[in-house]
Write a protein that holds these residues in place. Structure first.
Motif, PDB file in Angstrom:
ATOM      1  N   ALA A  34      20.632  43.313  42.867  1.00 57.96           N
ATOM      2  CA  ALA A  34      21.480  44.192  43.685  1.00 57.96           C
ATOM      3  C   ALA A  34      21.930  43.525  44.979  1.00 57.96           C
ATOM      4  N   ASP A  35      21.128  42.618  45.521  1.00 57.91           N
ATOM      5  CA  ASP A  35      21.477  41.991  46.801  1.00 57.91           C
ATOM      6  C   ASP A  35      22.333  40.732  46.645  1.00 57.91           C
ATOM      7  N   SER A  36      22.685  40.369  45.428  1.00 57.55           N
ATOM      8  CA  SER A  36      23.462  39.149  45.185  1.00 57.55           C
ATOM      9  C   SER A  36      24.953  39.490  45.029  1.00 57.55           C
ATOM     10  N   LEU A  37      25.567  39.862  46.133  1.00 55.30           N
ATOM     11  CA  LEU A  37      26.962  40.313  46.115  1.00 55.30           C
ATOM     12  C   LEU A  37      27.939  39.208  45.729  1.00 55.30           C
ATOM     13  N   ALA A  38      27.695  37.996  46.178  1.00 61.43           N
ATOM     14  CA  ALA A  38      28.605  36.884  45.873  1.00 61.43           C
ATOM     15  C   ALA A  38      28.586  36.565  44.375  1.00 61.43           C
ATOM     16  N   GLU A  39      27.402  36.554  43.789  1.00 60.10           N
ATOM     17  CA  GLU A  39      27.295  36.283  42.348  1.00 60.10           C
ATOM     18  C   GLU A  39      27.995  37.379  41.553  1.00 60.10           C
ATOM     19  N   ARG A  40      27.775  38.628  41.944  1.00 67.20           N
ATOM     20  CA  ARG A  40      28.417  39.762  41.272  1.00 67.20           C
ATOM     21  C   ARG A  40      29.932  39.664  41.386  1.00 67.20           C
ATOM     22  N   ALA A  41      30.432  39.350  42.570  1.00 67.65           N
ATOM     23  CA  ALA A  41      31.880  39.244  42.783  1.00 67.65           C
ATOM     24  C   ALA A  41      32.468  38.112  41.941  1.00 67.65           C
ATOM     25  N   ARG A  42      31.764  36.987  41.850  1.00 69.15           N
ATOM     26  CA  ARG A  42      32.255  35.849  41.059  1.00 69.15           C
ATOM     27  C   ARG A  42      32.320  36.209  39.578  1.00 69.15           C
ATOM     28  N   LEU A  43      31.272  36.869  39.065  1.00 68.06           N
ATOM     29  CA  LEU A  43      31.263  37.253  37.653  1.00 68.06           C
ATOM     30  C   LEU A  43      32.328  38.302  37.347  1.00 68.06           C
ATOM     31  N   LEU A  44      32.545  39.238  38.265  1.00 72.75           N
ATOM     32  CA  LEU A  44      33.611  40.235  38.072  1.00 72.75           C
ATOM     33  C   LEU A  44      34.982  39.571  38.050  1.00 72.75           C
ATOM     34  N   LEU A  45      35.192  38.599  38.917  1.00 74.36           N
ATOM     35  CA  LEU A  45      36.465  37.866  38.935  1.00 74.36           C
ATOM     36  C   LEU A  45      36.671  37.136  37.610  1.00 74.36           C
ATOM     37  N   MET A  46      35.630  36.474  37.135  1.00 75.79           N
ATOM     38  CA  MET A  46      35.719  35.777  35.846  1.00 75.79           C
ATOM     39  C   MET A  46      36.055  36.762  34.723  1.00 75.79           C
ATOM     40  N   ALA A  47      35.385  37.902  34.723  1.00 76.51           N
ATOM     41  CA  ALA A  47      35.599  38.900  33.670  1.00 76.51           C
ATOM     42  C   ALA A  47      37.023  39.441  33.719  1.00 76.51           C
ATOM     43  N   ARG A  48      37.518  39.749  34.923  1.00 76.97           N
ATOM     44  CA  ARG A  48      38.897  40.264  35.049  1.00 76.97           C
ATOM     45  C   ARG A  48      39.919  39.250  34.548  1.00 76.97           C
ATOM     46  N   LYS A  49      39.754  37.986  34.934  1.00 77.61           N
ATOM     47  CA  LYS A  49      40.701  36.939  34.499  1.00 77.61           C
ATOM     48  C   LYS A  49      40.642  36.738  32.990  1.00 77.61           C
ATOM     49  N   LEU A  50      39.431  36.726  32.442  1.00 70.65           N
ATOM     50  CA  LEU A  50      39.294  36.550  30.998  1.00 70.65           C
ATOM     51  C   LEU A  50      39.913  37.719  30.245  1.00 70.65           C
ATOM     52  N   LEU A  51      39.697  38.938  30.723  1.00 72.11           N
ATOM     53  CA  LEU A  51      40.270  40.111  30.048  1.00 72.11           C
ATOM     54  C   LEU A  51      41.794  40.066  30.080  1.00 72.11           C
ATOM     55  N   ARG A  52      42.377  39.675  31.207  1.00 77.15           N
ATOM     56  CA  ARG A  52      43.851  39.556  31.274  1.00 77.15           C
ATOM     57  C   ARG A  52      44.349  38.529  30.262  1.00 77.15           C
ATOM     58  N   PHE A  53      43.677  37.395  30.179  1.00 79.02           N
ATOM     59  CA  PHE A  53      44.034  36.352  29.227  1.00 79.02           C
ATOM     60  C   PHE A  53      43.897  36.879  27.796  1.00 79.02           C
ATOM     61  N   MET A  54      42.803  37.595  27.525  1.00 81.87           N
ATOM     62  CA  MET A  54      42.574  38.152  26.190  1.00 81.87           C
ATOM     63  C   MET A  54      43.636  39.181  25.821  1.00 81.87           C
ATOM     64  N   ASN A  55      44.106  39.947  26.790  1.00 77.19           N
ATOM     65  CA  ASN A  55      45.158  40.932  26.511  1.00 77.19           C
ATOM     66  C   ASN A  55      46.397  40.242  25.960  1.00 77.19           C
ATOM     67  N   VAL A  56      46.794  39.154  26.586  1.00 77.55           N
ATOM     68  CA  VAL A  56      47.984  38.416  26.148  1.00 77.55           C
ATOM     69  C   VAL A  56      47.734  37.772  24.782  1.00 77.55           C
ATOM     70  N   ILE A  57      46.626  37.072  24.663  1.00 74.10           N
ATOM     71  CA  ILE A  57      46.310  36.349  23.419  1.00 74.10           C
ATOM     72  C   ILE A  57      46.151  37.328  22.248  1.00 74.10           C
ATOM     73  N   GLY A  58      45.450  38.429  22.486  1.00 71.68           N
ATOM     74  CA  GLY A  58      45.249  39.420  21.425  1.00 71.68           C
ATOM     75  C   GLY A  58      46.551  40.068  20.993  1.00 71.68           C
ATOM     76  N   THR A  59      47.434  40.335  21.956  1.00 75.71           N
ATOM     77  CA  THR A  59      48.741  40.923  21.628  1.00 75.71           C
ATOM     78  C   THR A  59      49.552  39.977  20.756  1.00 75.71           C
ATOM     79  N   VAL A  60      49.557  38.701  21.105  1.00 79.83           N
ATOM     80  CA  VAL A  60      50.303  37.719  20.304  1.00 79.83           C
ATOM     81  C   VAL A  60      49.675  37.592  18.914  1.00 79.83           C
ATOM     82  N   ALA A  61      48.348  37.573  18.836  1.00 81.47           N
ATOM     83  CA  ALA A  61      47.665  37.469  17.531  1.00 81.47           C
ATOM     84  C   ALA A  61      48.043  38.638  16.630  1.00 81.47           C
TER      85      ALA A  61
END
Length: 142
Positions: A34-61
């Motif tokens: 709970a006290d590791s805010l930077a790690e949480r923020a980094r993982l959330l950023l990674m997840a958001r970017k990956l999901l956006r990429f997956m949206n495009v790739i999945g739509t094309v597939a």
């Protein structure tokens, strides 16, 4: 048609790579102290970017799959029950993708209550979907 099929395979493989990895990020998010805010923020950023990429790739597939199915009529006619089963697998994969997006929103609002163990099991579902889809397309069992 072979170009469409080749790119369909590439985009499906890329989409599934995202479906494999995004829940893995969720495993890590569920384990962040709970006290590791930077790690949480980094993982959330990674997840958001990956999901956006997956949206495009999945739509094309899916779009390329529709071109093969409707445009080139692959899987039409008698003896193509495998295609109906594969379409069900595609619908399930889209549903899984949507579930991943819902889970990300829960992580972002800090309302996630699931454990890392649950996410480890959740992470296995796309493997099963991919195996079933490949067997249906290659073996055409019915």
């Amino acid at each position: 048609m072979l170009w469409v099929k080749a790119f369909h395979i590439v985009f499906v493989a890329s989409w599934f790579a995202g479906l494999f990895y995004l829940p893995r990020i969720y495993v890590n998010l569920a384990m962040v102290p709970a006290d590791s805010l930077a790690e949480r923020a980094r993982l959330l950023l990674m997840a958001r970017k990956l999901l956006r990429f997956m949206n495009v790739i999945g739509t094309v597939a899916v779009a390329l799959g529709l071109v093969l199915w409707i445009g080139y009529r692959i899987g039409w006619g008698p003896g193509n029950g495998w295609m109906h089963a594969k379409l069900l697998v595609v619908v399930l994969a889209i549903g899984y993708h949507h579930a991943c997006a819902v889970l990300l929103r829960k992580f972002e609002t800090a309302s996630m209550t699931r454990s890392h163990v649950w996410f480890r099991w959740f992470n296995e579902l796309p493997v099963l979907l991919l195996v079933v889809a490949v067997v249906l397309v290659v073996v055409k069992p019915f």
